[in-house]
Design an enzyme around this catalytic site. Structure first.
Site, mmCIF file in Angstrom:
data_model
loop_
_atom_site.group_PDB
_atom_site.id
_atom_site.type_symbol
_atom_site.label_atom_id
_atom_site.label_comp_id
_atom_site.label_asym_id
_atom_site.label_seq_id
_atom_site.Cartn_x
_atom_site.Cartn_y
_atom_site.Cartn_z
ATOM 1 N N GLU A 91 0.826 -1.212 0.000
ATOM 2 C CA GLU A 91 0.000 0.000 0.000
ATOM 3 C C GLU A 91 0.859 1.261 0.000
ATOM 4 O OE1 GLU A 91 -2.801 0.486 3.253
ATOM 5 O OE2 GLU A 91 -3.628 2.270 2.299
ATOM 6 N N ASP A 99 -0.784 -4.982 3.078
ATOM 7 C CA ASP A 99 -1.329 -3.797 3.737
ATOM 8 C C ASP A 99 -0.749 -3.808 5.157
ATOM 9 O OD1 ASP A 99 -2.654 -1.703 4.826
ATOM 10 O OD2 ASP A 99 -4.617 -2.229 4.017
ATOM 11 N N ILE A 127 -0.986 -1.742 7.679
ATOM 12 C CA ILE A 127 -2.022 -1.475 8.697
ATOM 13 C C ILE A 127 -3.345 -1.333 7.950
ATOM 14 C CG2 ILE A 127 -2.884 0.045 10.508
ATOM 15 C CD1 ILE A 127 -0.129 0.948 11.128
ATOM 16 N N ASP A 128 -4.165 -2.359 7.978
ATOM 17 C CA ASP A 128 -5.499 -2.214 7.407
ATOM 18 C C ASP A 128 -6.400 -1.740 8.539
ATOM 19 O OD1 ASP A 128 -7.341 -2.293 5.270
ATOM 20 O OD2 ASP A 128 -8.263 -4.038 6.220
ATOM 21 N N THR A 163 -6.154 1.995 9.100
ATOM 22 C CA THR A 163 -5.286 3.091 9.567
ATOM 23 C C THR A 163 -6.083 4.126 10.359
ATOM 24 O OG1 THR A 163 -3.812 2.753 7.691
ATOM 25 C CG2 THR A 163 -3.641 4.865 8.811
ATOM 26 N N ASP A 170 -6.068 -4.458 0.516
ATOM 27 C CA ASP A 170 -7.050 -4.607 1.600
ATOM 28 C C ASP A 170 -7.685 -6.004 1.576
ATOM 29 O OD1 ASP A 170 -6.939 -1.820 2.397
ATOM 30 O OD2 ASP A 170 -8.197 -1.333 0.669
HETATM 31 C C1 IPD Z 1 -9.077 0.906 4.399
HETATM 32 C C2 IPD Z 1 -9.910 0.053 5.296
HETATM 33 C C3 IPD Z 1 -11.335 0.549 5.309
HETATM 34 C C4 IPD Z 1 -11.940 0.588 3.924
HETATM 35 C C5 IPD Z 1 -11.060 1.353 2.980
HETATM 36 C C6 IPD Z 1 -9.647 0.821 3.004
HETATM 37 P P1 IPD Z 1 -6.492 1.238 5.055
HETATM 38 O O1 IPD Z 1 -7.750 0.442 4.354
HETATM 39 O O2 IPD Z 1 -9.884 -1.296 4.887
HETATM 40 O O3 IPD Z 1 -12.143 -0.288 6.078
HETATM 41 O O4 IPD Z 1 -13.178 1.213 3.978
HETATM 42 O O5 IPD Z 1 -11.634 1.218 1.676
HETATM 43 O O6 IPD Z 1 -8.847 1.545 2.106
HETATM 44 O O7 IPD Z 1 -6.373 2.540 4.328
HETATM 45 O O8 IPD Z 1 -6.813 1.430 6.484
HETATM 46 O O9 IPD Z 1 -5.357 0.343 4.776
#
Ligand code: IPD
Length: 280
Positions: free
Chosen positions: A70, A90, A92-93, A95, A220
């Site tokens: 990411e 990813d 930190i999914d 963030t 993700d």
């Molecule tokens: C996000 C999370 C979030 C989702 C976003 C993602 P991130 O990833 O998974 O739940 O709604 O579409 O981009 O930015 O925290 O790695």
């Protein structure tokens, strides 16, 4: 026959656990926030540090493998999936959850060969839950087998979704239209953990019947997609048909019945693909 990718998967589990420790330690410190594609698309130094930690350690062990990360993509690296062994990361999914100490944060690592996900590892680091799946060999949480819910009636179901990080008016309209339609089926409830990876693990665990989102990225959902399938679930595009992990659209459900029912309610739109060439 020995599993060709077992040592890579073992490494993914070990490095996800190590990354989770770094995330937990960082929660005790100040979390300086930066933004990416919009004012609500957040990134912290911990995202970048954890991604580098994972990539460096994989490079040392598997020097020929490729990466889609990411934060590397945010820094300008390409996001094209080839047939080569590729780690889709990813760091930190969730963030936004991390920034606010909302307690669902995951390290997500998918591994693809010939554009097929071979294993997926999602470490929900604050719950200390390690979700794993190896293609054809089932899905597990902390070593216990996972199975999706058997519920086929959407009116008896919980559906998970997210609002994503676009605030473009057309996207927000479509998101609210879908929410209204799904809520009015009616379903038992709508939920969202704030991380796509954990939402997908909730489907795999049988706690929610389905998760859908438009606007997610390949990092993700790569790991979670295999975890759902190996727990007996299905993936579908939001307009029906096969899911394309680069398309930024997904339904992950316990069954085709539930997924197809959601297709009737979701107001589709097409965000720019993850593998679209960068604008000039
Ligand atoms: C996000 C999370 C979030 C989702 C976003 C993602 P991130 O990833 O998974 O739940 O709604 O579409 O981009 O930015 O925290 O790695």
């Amino acid at each position: 026959m020995a599993d060709q990718w077992q040592s890579s998967m073992d490494h993914a589990v070990a490095i996800a656990r190590r990354a989770g420790e770094v995330v937990r330690e960082a929660l005790l410190d100040d979390r300086a926030v930066m933004t990416k594609s919009s004012s609500v698309d957040l990134v912290t130094q911990t995202d970048q540090k954890v991604e580098q930690l994972i990539i460096q350690s994989v490079k040392e062990k598997f020097p020929t493998h490729r990466f889609i990360g990411e934060e590397s993509v945010a820094a300008g690296e390409s996001c094209v999936l080839t047939d080569c062994p590729t780690w889709i990361i990813d760091p930190i999914d969730g963030t936004t959850n991390f920034v606010h100490a909302f307690p669902f944060v995951a390290v997500s690592i998918g591994f693809s060969v010939n554009k097929q996900v071979e294993f997926g590892v999602v470490y929900s680091c604050l719950e200390d839950k390690m979700f794993t799946a190896r293609r054809g060999k089932g899905a597990f949480c902390n070593g216990q087998p996972l199975e999706v819910s058997e519920q086929k009636d959407i009116q008896q179901s919980i559906v998970a979704t997210e609002f994503g990080s676009s605030r473009a008016p057309e996207a927000v309209d479509r998101i609210f239209c879908s929410l209204k339609n799904v809520l009015s089926i009616p379903v038992h409830g709508l939920r969202g953990a704030g991380t796509a990876a954990i939402n997908m693990c909730l489907v795999a665990s049988g706690c929610v019947e389905a998760y859908y989102e438009i606007g997610i990225h390949v990092w993700d959902v790569a790991a979670g997609s295999l975890i759902v399938c190996e727990a007996g679930g299905v993936l579908m595009d939001v307009e029906g048909g096969e899911v394309d992990l680069m398309s930024r659209r997904i339904i992950a459900a316990n069954s085709r019945t539930i997924a197809e029912r959601l297709v009737r309610e979701i107001a589709p739109f097409r965000p720019p693909r993850d593998d679209a060439p960068p604008p000039n």
